[in-house]
Design a protein around this motif. Structure first.
Motif, PDB file in Angstrom:
ATOM      1  N   ALA A   1       0.836  -1.206   0.000  1.00 18.41           N
ATOM      2  CA  ALA A   1       0.000   0.000   0.000  1.00 18.41           C
ATOM      3  C   ALA A   1       0.870   1.255   0.000  1.00 18.41           C
ATOM      4  O   ALA A   1       0.546   2.245  -0.662  1.00 18.41           O
ATOM      5  N   GLU A   2       1.985   1.218   0.728  1.00 13.33           N
ATOM      6  CA  GLU A   2       2.897   2.365   0.742  1.00 13.33           C
ATOM      7  C   GLU A   2       3.540   2.553  -0.626  1.00 13.33           C
ATOM      8  O   GLU A   2       3.673   3.678  -1.110  1.00 13.33           O
ATOM      9  N   LEU A   3       3.925   1.448  -1.280  1.00 12.33           N
ATOM     10  CA  LEU A   3       4.477   1.540  -2.636  1.00 12.33           C
ATOM     11  C   LEU A   3       3.479   2.188  -3.584  1.00 12.33           C
ATOM     12  O   LEU A   3       3.829   3.069  -4.359  1.00 12.33           O
ATOM     13  N   ALA A   4       2.244   1.727  -3.527  1.00  9.92           N
ATOM     14  CA  ALA A   4       1.202   2.271  -4.402  1.00  9.92           C
ATOM     15  C   ALA A   4       0.997   3.762  -4.131  1.00  9.92           C
ATOM     16  O   ALA A   4       0.850   4.554  -5.070  1.00  9.92           O
ATOM     17  N   ASP A   5       1.007   4.146  -2.855  1.00  9.83           N
ATOM     18  CA  ASP A   5       0.840   5.555  -2.503  1.00  9.83           C
ATOM     19  C   ASP A   5       2.004   6.384  -3.030  1.00  9.83           C
ATOM     20  O   ASP A   5       1.802   7.455  -3.608  1.00  9.83           O
ATOM     21  N   LEU A   6       3.228   5.894  -2.839  1.00 10.59           N
ATOM     22  CA  LEU A   6       4.398   6.632  -3.319  1.00 10.59           C
ATOM     23  C   LEU A   6       4.374   6.774  -4.842  1.00 10.59           C
ATOM     24  O   LEU A   6       4.687   7.829  -5.378  1.00 10.59           O
ATOM     25  N   ALA A   7       3.969   5.700  -5.533  1.00 11.43           N
ATOM     26  CA  ALA A   7       3.873   5.756  -6.994  1.00 11.43           C
ATOM     27  C   ALA A   7       2.796   6.756  -7.418  1.00 11.43           C
ATOM     28  O   ALA A   7       2.998   7.544  -8.348  1.00 11.43           O
ATOM     29  N   ALA A   8       1.666   6.752  -6.724  1.00 11.57           N
ATOM     30  CA  ALA A   8       0.582   7.675  -7.048  1.00 11.57           C
ATOM     31  C   ALA A   8       1.000   9.126  -6.818  1.00 11.57           C
ATOM     32  O   ALA A   8       0.534  10.032  -7.508  1.00 11.57           O
ATOM     33  N   ARG A   9       1.912   9.336  -5.868  1.00 11.94           N
ATOM     34  CA  ARG A   9       2.383  10.683  -5.556  1.00 11.94           C
ATOM     35  C   ARG A   9       3.542  11.111  -6.447  1.00 11.94           C
ATOM     36  O   ARG A   9       4.031  12.230  -6.320  1.00 11.94           O
ATOM     37  N   GLY A  10       4.004  10.230  -7.346  1.00 13.75           N
ATOM     38  CA  GLY A  10       5.002  10.649  -8.316  1.00 13.75           C
ATOM     39  C   GLY A  10       6.294   9.857  -8.356  1.00 13.75           C
ATOM     40  O   GLY A  10       7.161  10.147  -9.170  1.00 13.75           O
ATOM     41  N   ALA A  11       6.460   8.854  -7.497  1.00  9.82           N
ATOM     42  CA  ALA A  11       7.675   8.032  -7.569  1.00  9.82           C
ATOM     43  C   ALA A  11       7.606   7.191  -8.839  1.00  9.82           C
ATOM     44  O   ALA A  11       6.653   6.446  -9.057  1.00  9.82           O
TER      45      ALA A  11
ATOM     46  N   HIS B   1       6.120  -2.273 -10.026  1.00  7.81           N
ATOM     47  CA  HIS B   1       6.831  -0.995 -10.003  1.00  7.81           C
ATOM     48  C   HIS B   1       8.202  -1.185 -10.639  1.00  7.81           C
ATOM     49  O   HIS B   1       8.778  -2.267 -10.579  1.00  7.81           O
ATOM     50  N   ARG B   2       8.725  -0.140 -11.263  1.00 11.11           N
ATOM     51  CA  ARG B   2      10.075  -0.219 -11.829  1.00 11.11           C
ATOM     52  C   ARG B   2      11.099  -0.199 -10.703  1.00 11.11           C
ATOM     53  O   ARG B   2      11.000   0.608  -9.785  1.00 11.11           O
ATOM     54  N   LEU B   3      12.068  -1.098 -10.820  1.00 15.68           N
ATOM     55  CA  LEU B   3      13.055  -1.292  -9.765  1.00 15.68           C
ATOM     56  C   LEU B   3      14.468  -1.195 -10.314  1.00 15.68           C
ATOM     57  O   LEU B   3      14.760  -1.735 -11.382  1.00 15.68           O
ATOM     58  N   ILE B   4      15.325  -0.517  -9.575  1.00 16.36           N
ATOM     59  CA  ILE B   4      16.765  -0.520  -9.813  1.00 16.36           C
ATOM     60  C   ILE B   4      17.376  -1.304  -8.654  1.00 16.36           C
ATOM     61  O   ILE B   4      17.109  -0.983  -7.489  1.00 16.36           O
ATOM     62  N   ALA B   5      18.168  -2.309  -8.948  1.00 22.56           N
ATOM     63  CA  ALA B   5      18.881  -3.052  -7.899  1.00 22.56           C
ATOM     64  C   ALA B   5      20.309  -2.530  -7.840  1.00 22.56           C
ATOM     65  O   ALA B   5      20.988  -2.439  -8.858  1.00 22.56           O
ATOM     66  N   THR B   6      20.752  -2.175  -6.631  1.00 22.59           N
ATOM     67  CA  THR B   6      22.076  -1.600  -6.418  1.00 22.59           C
ATOM     68  C   THR B   6      22.783  -2.351  -5.297  1.00 22.59           C
ATOM     69  O   THR B   6      22.178  -2.635  -4.270  1.00 22.59           O
ATOM     70  N   CYS B   7      24.055  -2.643  -5.499  1.00 22.44           N
ATOM     71  CA  CYS B   7      24.873  -3.221  -4.438  1.00 22.44           C
ATOM     72  C   CYS B   7      26.271  -2.617  -4.560  1.00 22.44           C
ATOM     73  O   CYS B   7      27.176  -3.209  -5.154  1.00 22.44           O
ATOM     74  N   ARG B   8      26.432  -1.444  -4.020  1.00 22.83           N
ATOM     75  CA  ARG B   8      27.680  -0.687  -4.156  1.00 22.83           C
ATOM     76  C   ARG B   8      28.824  -1.327  -3.378  1.00 22.83           C
ATOM     77  O   ARG B   8      28.618  -1.945  -2.350  1.00 22.83           O
ATOM     78  N   SER B   9      30.017  -1.093  -3.893  1.00 23.52           N
ATOM     79  CA  SER B   9      31.219  -1.546  -3.199  1.00 23.52           C
ATOM     80  C   SER B   9      31.447  -0.658  -1.975  1.00 23.52           C
ATOM     81  O   SER B   9      30.883   0.437  -1.857  1.00 23.52           O
ATOM     82  N   GLU B  10      32.290  -1.121  -1.084  1.00 20.78           N
ATOM     83  CA  GLU B  10      32.608  -0.334   0.112  1.00 20.78           C
ATOM     84  C   GLU B  10      33.207   1.017  -0.267  1.00 20.78           C
ATOM     85  O   GLU B  10      32.868   2.043   0.315  1.00 20.78           O
ATOM     86  N   ARG B  11      34.076   1.034  -1.273  1.00 24.76           N
ATOM     87  CA  ARG B  11      34.706   2.303  -1.661  1.00 24.76           C
ATOM     88  C   ARG B  11      33.707   3.276  -2.275  1.00 24.76           C
ATOM     89  O   ARG B  11      33.977   4.467  -2.389  1.00 24.76           O
ATOM     90  N   GLU B  12      32.526   2.773  -2.663  1.00 25.29           N
ATOM     91  CA  GLU B  12      31.478   3.635  -3.225  1.00 25.29           C
ATOM     92  C   GLU B  12      30.341   3.874  -2.228  1.00 25.29           C
ATOM     93  O   GLU B  12      29.265   4.311  -2.605  1.00 25.29           O
ATOM     94  N   GLY B  13      30.586   3.539  -0.940  1.00 27.46           N
ATOM     95  CA  GLY B  13      29.597   3.840   0.091  1.00 27.46           C
ATOM     96  C   GLY B  13      28.775   2.666   0.580  1.00 27.46           C
ATOM     97  O   GLY B  13      27.931   2.832   1.459  1.00 27.46           O
ATOM     98  N   GLY B  14      28.991   1.480   0.043  1.00 31.89           N
ATOM     99  CA  GLY B  14      28.268   0.301   0.503  1.00 31.89           C
ATOM    100  C   GLY B  14      28.979  -0.354   1.675  1.00 31.89           C
ATOM    101  O   GLY B  14      30.102   0.003   2.013  1.00 31.89           O
ATOM    102  N   ARG B  15      28.320  -1.323   2.289  1.00 31.05           N
ATOM    103  CA  ARG B  15      28.993  -2.044   3.368  1.00 31.05           C
ATOM    104  C   ARG B  15      29.927  -3.084   2.754  1.00 31.05           C
ATOM    105  O   ARG B  15      29.720  -3.502   1.609  1.00 31.05           O
TER     106      ARG B  15
END
Length: 117
Positions: A25-35, A63-77
């Motif tokens: 429901a939160e996803l749907a609300d965020l999408a309806a509000r412009g995400a 919903h459209r999804l971007i999957a991200t898994c950054r390296s530690e040097r780029e701010g990830g764990r």
């Protein structure tokens, strides 16, 4: 003023980062509000296995999804590249895009080949 599409809506997309799938429901609300799309930040999440990553990505169904898994040097764990790649592979069937950094050569090569098994 930003460029607009035919309906007057700004042509730039709004992406919201998340470390887990919000309630549907939160996803749907965020999408309806412009995400326009959501970014699953695997690198900042407690997700540890490919199965957990796939389940999280499935939580964004519809919903459209971007999957991200950054390296530690780029701010990830800290995670080995092989683990990061496994998590991204698990998300790929559910994602519109995979976000990686060019400096992650092993991951970039696999993503450039569209994440073969």
């Amino acid at each position: 003023m930003p460029a607009t599409e035919g309906g007057g809506r700004p042509s730039c997309l709004i992406a919201l980062p998340c470390s887990a799938a919000p309630d549907p429901a939160e996803l749907a609300d965020l999408a309806a509000r412009g995400a326009d799309l959501f970014e699953l930040r695997l690198d900042l999440s407690a997700i540890a296995t490919a199965d957990e990553a796939a389940a999280a990505a499935q939580g964004f169904a519809g919903h459209r999804l971007i999957a991200t898994c950054r390296s530690e040097r780029e701010g990830g764990r800290p995670r080995p590249d092989a683990e990061r790649l496994a998590l991204l592979r698990a998300c790929a069937p559910h994602a519109a895009a995979i976000d990686i950094e060019l400096s992650s050569t092993e991951i970039f090569d696999a993503v450039a080949d569209r994440l073969p098994p």
